[in-house]
Design an enzyme around this catalytic site. Structure first.
Site, PDB file in Angstrom:
ATOM      1  N   HIS A 156       2.405  64.612  53.450  1.00  0.00           N
ATOM      2  CA  HIS A 156       3.137  65.725  52.807  1.00  0.00           C
ATOM      3  C   HIS A 156       4.486  66.359  53.139  1.00  0.00           C
ATOM      4  CE1 HIS A 156      -1.009  65.614  51.880  1.00  0.00           C
ATOM      5  NE2 HIS A 156      -1.637  66.262  52.442  1.00  0.00           N
ATOM      6  N   ASP A 190      -4.548  58.059  51.251  1.00  0.00           N
ATOM      7  CA  ASP A 190      -5.413  59.069  51.777  1.00  0.00           C
ATOM      8  C   ASP A 190      -6.336  60.125  50.887  1.00  0.00           C
ATOM      9  OD1 ASP A 190      -4.969  61.138  54.596  1.00  0.00           O
ATOM     10  OD2 ASP A 190      -5.067  62.374  52.750  1.00  0.00           O
ATOM     11  N   HIS A 192      -5.925  63.519  49.919  1.00  0.00           N
ATOM     12  CA  HIS A 192      -5.136  64.057  49.563  1.00  0.00           C
ATOM     13  C   HIS A 192      -4.507  63.051  48.730  1.00  0.00           C
ATOM     14  CE1 HIS A 192      -7.449  66.357  53.544  1.00  0.00           C
ATOM     15  NE2 HIS A 192      -7.932  67.451  51.834  1.00  0.00           N
ATOM     16  N   ASP A 279     -10.088  60.502  55.421  1.00  0.00           N
ATOM     17  CA  ASP A 279     -10.795  61.252  55.086  1.00  0.00           C
ATOM     18  C   ASP A 279     -11.717  61.006  53.740  1.00  0.00           C
ATOM     19  OD1 ASP A 279      -7.729  60.793  54.031  1.00  0.00           O
ATOM     20  OD2 ASP A 279      -7.769  63.573  54.357  1.00  0.00           O
TER      21      ASP A 279
HETATM   22  C1  OKP Z   1      -3.493  66.961  55.387  1.00  0.00           C
HETATM   23  B1  OKP Z   1      -4.234  65.368  55.170  1.00  0.00           B
HETATM   24  C2  OKP Z   1      -9.438  73.643  54.983  1.00  0.00           C
HETATM   25  C3  OKP Z   1      -8.010  73.561  54.214  1.00  0.00           C
HETATM   26  C4  OKP Z   1      -7.881  72.641  55.240  1.00  0.00           C
HETATM   27  C5  OKP Z   1      -5.058  71.021  53.974  1.00  0.00           C
HETATM   28  C6  OKP Z   1      -5.671  70.081  54.109  1.00  0.00           C
HETATM   29  C7  OKP Z   1      -4.589  69.103  54.431  1.00  0.00           C
HETATM   30  C8  OKP Z   1      -4.702  67.680  55.072  1.00  0.00           C
HETATM   31  N1  OKP Z   1      -9.996  74.205  56.677  1.00  0.00           N
HETATM   32  N2  OKP Z   1      -6.238  72.336  54.046  1.00  0.00           N
HETATM   33  O1  OKP Z   1      -3.494  64.065  54.270  1.00  0.00           O
HETATM   34  O2  OKP Z   1      -4.892  64.380  55.553  1.00  0.00           O
HETATM   35 ZN    ZN Z   2      -6.131  63.643  53.672  1.00  0.00          ZN
END
Ligand code: OKP
Ligand code: ZN
Length: 337
Positions: A156, A190, A192, A279
């Site tokens: 990110h 990932d 995300h 994830d």
């Molecule tokens: C990082 B990676 C929940 C909200 C979290 C941010 C996600 C970041 C993901 N407490 N939102 O891509 O695994």
């Molecule tokens: Zn992620």
């Protein structure tokens, strides 16, 4: 297979993050990597540590290429005494050097999930150094799968806007380094969207980027990761996104992975970098895909069929009970020790 890891990752240990104004426990915690290393040791994978040393000049040059030099200079020099969160986000698009140094975090950080701790730079630069070391190893031993297990993650972190638990874009360090030898593809699996990696290479054709992730219309990073983002200028046509609905199963994920790999193959890259987040697993506490532990082996088997020299870099995965098993399942799919 050669696995590098960062023994000093625990120096970056955020306690909490803010979501919609509420303070919630941090997800990107040392226990994640501890669990992965525990399982890999149990399965007798040899692990090579990369220690925290002053950042090397080569790494600094790579970081100054993929990120705004103003950001790298600032994060290297700021010494926060406590967790530093932005108070005001600078949305003007122009970095302003004026003001108290700690206020300048608002020039670069885009959310309230990504505090800058006293030892964040030490941990993040060590992870970036480990990934650079992995990329060098792959360049010298292209037949070997090279893996880097460390934290904090990186996908990110964009050119000058960072967030999502990421400070330095580790995969982009490797992509930039390897692109000086041959063309590179980054595949981000990932949960995300890899918005930072997309941003860094958006106007380039020598590093192509491809991400499979939860539809940003409902999940972080919200403002990027849509299907119609294809790249600009020289990079036009060299970025692909595959946004997916909640509840995706192994059977539903596999054809999407095959489409992504078909596109990568059609571009004939000399190197492949996998941004590996687990994830996507059914038990992940912050995500909602339904992939099984066993599926990660199939994912890796499908990727290895491309026959491209491959570097694997850890990104997310927050179910500390199974994160080690999921990573081990993925590595087992390469059938290399
Ligand atoms: C990082 B990676 C929940 C909200 C979290 C941010 C996600 C970041 C993901 N407490 N939102 O891509 O695994
Ligand atoms: Zn992620």
């Amino acid at each position: 297979m050669h696995i590098f890891y960062t023994p000093d990752h625990g120096r970056h240990a955020p306690q909490f993050e803010f979501f919609n104004g509420e303070q919630v426990p941090a997800s990107e915690i040392p226990m994640r990597l501890e669990q992965i290393l525990r399982v890999l040791r149990r399965e007798n994978y040899p692990l090579t540590p990369v220690q925290n040393t002053p950042v090397s000049l080569v790494l600094l040059d790579l970081l100054n290429t993929i990120h705004a030099p103003e950001y790298i200079t600032w994060i290297q020099n700021i010494q926060p005494e406590n967790a530093l969160y932005p108070s005001v986000f600078n949305a003007s698009g122009t970095v302003r050097q004026s003001g108290h140094p700690s206020i300048q975090w608002g020039n670069f950080c885009s959310d309230l999930f990504t505090p800058l701790l006293p030892d964040t730079w030490a941990a993040a630069s060590t992870m970036a150094q480990a990934v650079y070391t992995g990329a060098e190893r792959l360049r010298e031993n292209p037949q070997e799968i090279v893996v880097v297990m460390g934290r904090p993650p990186g996908h990110h972190a964009g050119r000058s806007q960072v967030g999502g638990y990421c400070y330095l874009n580790n995969a982009a360090v490797a992509a930039e380094f390897l692109s000086r030898t041959g063309s590179v593809a980054v595949l981000d699996v990932d949960y995300h969207h890899g918005n930072g990696t997309q941003d860094i290479f958006y106007d380039r054709s020598d590093v192509i980027t491809c991400s499979i992730h939860a539809d940003p219309v409902r999940k972080f990073p919200y403002f990027a990761g849509f299907e119609d983002e294809r790249g600009i200028e020289a990079g036009d046509g060299y970025n692909r996104n595959f946004p997916l609905p909640p509840g995706v199963t192994d059977e539903q994920y596999q054809p999407v992975l095959e489409s992504a790999l078909k596109w990568i193959h059609s571009n004939n890259p000399q190197y492949l970098i996998v941004s590996l987040g687990v994830d996507t697993h059914e038990s992940d506490p912050i995500a909602d895909f339904q992939l099984s532990t066993a599926y990660y082996s199939q994912m890796a088997q499908t990727i290895v069929q491309l026959g491209i020299p491959t570097l694997v870099v850890l990104e997310g995965g927050y179910s500390t009970d199974v994160i080690g098993d999921n990573v081990a399942s993925f590595l087992a799919g390469f059938n290399q020790r």
